[in-house]
Design a protein around this motif. Structure first.
Motif, PDB file in Angstrom:
ATOM      1  N   UNK A  63       0.854  -1.194   0.000  1.00  0.00           N
ATOM      2  CA  UNK A  63       0.000   0.000   0.000  1.00  0.00           C
ATOM      3  C   UNK A  63       0.888   1.243   0.000  1.00  0.00           C
ATOM      4  N   UNK A  64       0.506   2.232  -0.769  1.00  0.00           N
ATOM      5  CA  UNK A  64       1.315   3.457  -0.858  1.00  0.00           C
ATOM      6  C   UNK A  64       2.395   3.377  -1.925  1.00  0.00           C
ATOM      7  N   UNK A  65       2.591   2.187  -2.505  1.00  0.00           N
ATOM      8  CA  UNK A  65       3.619   2.016  -3.538  1.00  0.00           C
ATOM      9  C   UNK A  65       3.135   2.471  -4.919  1.00  0.00           C
ATOM     10  N   UNK A  66       4.029   2.335  -5.895  1.00  0.00           N
ATOM     11  CA  UNK A  66       3.708   2.758  -7.265  1.00  0.00           C
ATOM     12  C   UNK A  66       3.863   1.569  -8.204  1.00  0.00           C
ATOM     13  N   UNK A  67       2.844   1.353  -9.019  1.00  0.00           N
ATOM     14  CA  UNK A  67       2.884   0.257  -9.990  1.00  0.00           C
ATOM     15  C   UNK A  67       3.041   0.859 -11.381  1.00  0.00           C
ATOM     16  N   UNK A  68       4.084   0.431 -12.090  1.00  0.00           N
ATOM     17  CA  UNK A  68       4.299   0.934 -13.458  1.00  0.00           C
ATOM     18  C   UNK A  68       3.897  -0.172 -14.436  1.00  0.00           C
ATOM     19  N   UNK A  69       2.926   0.156 -15.279  1.00  0.00           N
ATOM     20  CA  UNK A  69       2.500  -0.815 -16.296  1.00  0.00           C
ATOM     21  C   UNK A  69       3.420  -0.639 -17.491  1.00  0.00           C
ATOM     22  N   UNK A  70       4.070  -1.720 -17.923  1.00  0.00           N
ATOM     23  CA  UNK A  70       5.100  -1.604 -18.949  1.00  0.00           C
ATOM     24  C   UNK A  70       4.512  -1.411 -20.345  1.00  0.00           C
ATOM     25  N   UNK A  71       5.384  -1.203 -21.317  1.00  0.00           N
ATOM     26  CA  UNK A  71       4.937  -0.860 -22.669  1.00  0.00           C
ATOM     27  C   UNK A  71       4.055  -1.940 -23.309  1.00  0.00           C
ATOM     28  N   UNK A  72       4.218  -3.219 -22.893  1.00  0.00           N
ATOM     29  CA  UNK A  72       3.403  -4.302 -23.455  1.00  0.00           C
ATOM     30  C   UNK A  72       1.937  -4.229 -23.056  1.00  0.00           C
ATOM     31  N   UNK A  73       1.655  -3.487 -21.989  1.00  0.00           N
ATOM     32  CA  UNK A  73       0.268  -3.324 -21.564  1.00  0.00           C
ATOM     33  C   UNK A  73      -0.262  -4.511 -20.772  1.00  0.00           C
ATOM     34  N   UNK A  74      -1.455  -4.319 -20.218  1.00  0.00           N
ATOM     35  CA  UNK A  74      -2.132  -5.372 -19.439  1.00  0.00           C
ATOM     36  C   UNK A  74      -3.625  -5.360 -19.775  1.00  0.00           C
ATOM     37  N   UNK A  75      -4.309  -6.371 -19.335  1.00  0.00           N
ATOM     38  CA  UNK A  75      -5.749  -6.456 -19.578  1.00  0.00           C
ATOM     39  C   UNK A  75      -6.543  -5.603 -18.596  1.00  0.00           C
ATOM     40  N   UNK A  76      -7.853  -5.451 -18.823  1.00  0.00           N
ATOM     41  CA  UNK A  76      -8.672  -4.587 -17.968  1.00  0.00           C
ATOM     42  C   UNK A  76      -8.711  -5.029 -16.502  1.00  0.00           C
ATOM     43  N   UNK A  77      -8.573  -6.345 -16.245  1.00  0.00           N
ATOM     44  CA  UNK A  77      -8.662  -6.842 -14.862  1.00  0.00           C
ATOM     45  C   UNK A  77      -7.543  -6.260 -13.996  1.00  0.00           C
ATOM     46  N   UNK A  78      -6.367  -6.050 -14.580  1.00  0.00           N
ATOM     47  CA  UNK A  78      -5.244  -5.513 -13.792  1.00  0.00           C
ATOM     48  C   UNK A  78      -5.533  -4.067 -13.393  1.00  0.00           C
ATOM     49  N   UNK A  79      -6.091  -3.272 -14.332  1.00  0.00           N
ATOM     50  CA  UNK A  79      -6.449  -1.885 -13.982  1.00  0.00           C
ATOM     51  C   UNK A  79      -7.467  -1.879 -12.849  1.00  0.00           C
ATOM     52  N   UNK A  80      -8.474  -2.756 -12.989  1.00  0.00           N
ATOM     53  CA  UNK A  80      -9.527  -2.807 -11.957  1.00  0.00           C
ATOM     54  C   UNK A  80      -8.935  -3.147 -10.594  1.00  0.00           C
ATOM     55  N   UNK A  81      -8.081  -4.189 -10.570  1.00  0.00           N
ATOM     56  CA  UNK A  81      -7.489  -4.618  -9.295  1.00  0.00           C
ATOM     57  C   UNK A  81      -6.575  -3.529  -8.736  1.00  0.00           C
ATOM     58  N   UNK A  82      -5.811  -2.875  -9.598  1.00  0.00           N
ATOM     59  CA  UNK A  82      -4.871  -1.842  -9.134  1.00  0.00           C
ATOM     60  C   UNK A  82      -5.640  -0.632  -8.609  1.00  0.00           C
ATOM     61  N   UNK A  83      -6.707  -0.259  -9.322  1.00  0.00           N
ATOM     62  CA  UNK A  83      -7.471   0.923  -8.910  1.00  0.00           C
ATOM     63  C   UNK A  83      -8.232   0.701  -7.605  1.00  0.00           C
TER      64      UNK A  83
END
Ligand code: SF4
Length: 274
Positions: A63-83
């Motif tokens: 918690x409080x950390x930073x997640x960098x999504x790399x140039x290859x991208x990720x699916x919508x589930x990762x955005x949902x979980x991260x948000x």
């Protein structure tokens, strides 16, 4: 011995952007990329020294950390979980990859079955597949394309780093499978430029050095293309160069994958000239 660099080589726009965004995040608390930022172990190690690590899953980011999504991208589930977590998200997905993801997503929403022409195991392809939803397939050979059924509505997109010629050959096998086809050629120009420049140079030299991660799909593809024309050595760094490769060699060509840092290309170039 003459040493010639390909007209287009090394870092592409998307990789430069991703590395800049990762470096900008180095000052943040616990900044990590989800998977290695690019397929280049030397660059990953350098970023680690600068304060940007790499994690395999979202759960590893505190918690409080930073997640960098790399140039290859990720699916919508990762955005949902991260948000849903108290962490900062820095999206370094290459805009070209984003375009392919959105193209697949829109096709699926418009009722098309989506076929992605690309390498099944490549993280970018996996991300496009996830954006395409349930009714999508991935093919990387003519045989796999032939084996697919007929479709009412068929949408075709490409892995951004796929060979333009191979895309056409495989798409040709899919076209008879539907009367309602939409083809979105989501191949990025960086790949085409590097492949064409490498092929032209390979035809003119006695030996090609292809520099880049052994785990980099686009570098491996460059090596395969060059091997159609001349002798090829795929190396990650200058330390792998061997004197006996250069006996009776008058002209050496150098190319590098889109994830190969400039400093490694420079070292190889300089060592060849010594
Ligand atoms: S090769 Fe193209 S799509 Fe892939 S990161 Fe580079 S610019 Fe983006």
């Amino acid at each position: 011995m003459e040493v010639i660099l390909a007209d287009y080589l090394g870092f592409c726009y998307g990789v430069k952007r991703a590395i800049r965004l990762a470096r900008d995040s180095a000052a943040e608390k616990n900044a990590s990329t989800l998977g290695p930022i690019i397929h280049n172990p030397q660059m990953v190690a350098r970023l680690e020294e600068e304060g940007v690590g790499s994690v395999d899953s979202l759960d590893e980011v505190p918690d409080g950390g930073t997640l960098i999504i790399r140039s290859h991208g990720v699916g919508p589930a990762v955005y949902e979980a991260a948000n849903a977590r108290p962490i900062k998200v820095v999206d370094a997905t290459c805009p070209h990859v984003k375009k392919a993801q959105m193209a697949a997503h829109r096709l699926a929403e418009d009722g098309f079955d989506v076929v992605i022409i690309g390498e099944k195991k490549h993280p970018e392809v996996k991300s496009i597949l996830e954006w395409a939803g349930g009714n999508a397939a991935v093919v990387e050979t003519e045989e796999e394309a032939e084996a697919l059924p007929d479709y009412l509505k068929l949408g075709i997109v490409a892995q951004t780093t796929f060979s333009g010629t191979r895309f056409q050959e495989i798409a040709a096998r899919l076209i008879p499978k539907s009367n309602d086809i939409r083809i979105i050629r989501t191949i990025c120009t960086a790949t085409d430029q590097r492949q064409s420049a490498a092929l032209a140079l390979a035809a003119d030299v006695d030996l090609m050095l292809v520099i880049g991660g052994k785990n980099s799909a686009n570098t491996t593809r460059l090596a395969q293309i060059c091997a159609e024309k001349t002798v090829v050595h795929h190396i990650e760094t200058a330390s792998e160069l061997k004197d006996d490769w250069f006996h009776n060699i008058k002209k050496i060509g150098i190319t590098a994958g889109a994830s190969t840092p400039d400093w490694i290309i420079r070292e190889v170039y300089q060592k060849c000239q010594m």
